[in-house]
Design a protein around this motif. Structure first.
Motif, short mmCIF file in Angstrom:
data_model
loop_
_atom_site.label_atom_id
_atom_site.label_comp_id
_atom_site.label_asym_id
_atom_site.label_seq_id
_atom_site.Cartn_x
_atom_site.Cartn_y
_atom_site.Cartn_z
N TRP A 71 -132.52 22.13 -61.03
CA TRP A 71 -131.25 21.86 -61.69
C TRP A 71 -131.37 20.86 -62.84
O TRP A 71 -130.44 20.11 -63.13
N HIS A 116 -126.16 23.51 -56.87
CA HIS A 116 -126.65 22.16 -57.12
C HIS A 116 -126.21 21.23 -56.00
O HIS A 116 -125.08 21.31 -55.51
N GLN A 133 -124.35 26.75 -61.59
CA GLN A 133 -124.15 25.91 -60.42
C GLN A 133 -123.00 26.41 -59.59
O GLN A 133 -121.91 26.67 -60.10
#
Length: 258
Positions: free
Chosen positions: A246, A173, A256
């Motif tokens: 995400w 992320h 992540q």
């Protein structure tokens, strides 16, 4: 505590342990992948710089080509990714607030670089190169260059950039900056490179890219303006893609990376 409650508790804990181990294994895989990508970019840059081409000896050297600038951007970006991973490993469990603060700064720099440079410039180089190449390769990559640049190196410069950056975006992320500051930064980069190309032409009398020789001043202005707009569009595309991948309502946080 009843027997049933005890059994439910003991059943849940192993499941959580397996989930944590799976998440840790994925994080390690991402870290190894980043190192491999960084090493591949270092190899591409070293092999490219080792080639003795006439264009490398003229004003501006390799730095007048957006492809080379993009390779440097990608190498620096993945270098920052690897440095972030190392810092995270060293900081984990230390409880040192100063180290954690420096790590957050490093992560912010990594995220900013992906959003503003690595993704839009990387996708731009791949897309524009192959579109013009398919139309008429002599306009951007004359057949003469095949005598200097092997096919694998050409794909390393103009093809693998895209899957590498998409893999990074999918596995970790990244926090995008505010849209106004991001667009301002990519516009600054785009205009700066256009001015650099015009300056090289002013000094040498030659355009960096052959196709610019065959279009008039008005068409060049339209082309340069279009490339700036395209860069801005690619920045927005990266932001939308990052948010789509995400979306916390659809993706577990355990996926992540650092």
């Amino acid at each position: 505590m009843t027997k049933v409650t005890k059994e439910m508790t003991t059943c849940r804990l192993p499941g959580r342990g397996r989930q944590w181990r799976a998440s840790a294994n994925r994080a390690q895989q991402v870290q190894v992948l980043r190192v491999a990508i960084l090493l591949s970019y270092c190899s591409i840059l070293c092999n490219y710089k080792a080639i003795e081409m006439p264009s490398h000896q003229t004003y501006g050297g390799s730095w007048k080509f957006l492809t080379f600038i993009d390779l440097v951007i990608q190498a620096v970006f993945f270098g920052i990714c690897v440095l972030t991973d190392l810092s995270s490993l060293l900081t984990r469990g230390s409880g040192n607030q100063e180290q954690e603060r420096q790590l957050r700064k490093l992560i912010s720099l990594r995220d900013w670089m992906l959003a503003v440079l690595a993704f839009p410039v990387g996708v731009f180089v791949v897309a524009v190169f192959w579109i013009i190449y398919a139309y008429d390769r002599e306009m951007i990559y004359p057949k003469l260059l095949d005598n200097f640049i092997p096919g694998w190196l050409n794909h390393g410069m103009h093809t693998t950039v895209l899957p590498f950056i998409l893999i990074e975006m999918r596995t970790s992320h990244h926090q995008y900056p505010s849209r106004s500051s991001g667009l301002t930064a990519i516009c600054t980069f785009s205009v700066g490179y256009i001015l650099w190309v015009c300056w090289v032409h002013h000094v040498t009398g030659m355009w960096v890219y052959p196709f610019l020789e065959h279009i008039g001043p008005g068409a060049r202005i339209i082309f340069f303006g279009s490339t700036t707009i395209l860069m801005n569009f690619l920045y927005l595309l990266g932001e939308v893609l990052n948010n789509y991948i995400w979306d916390t309502q659809r993706q577990p946080l355990s996926w992540q990376g650092t």
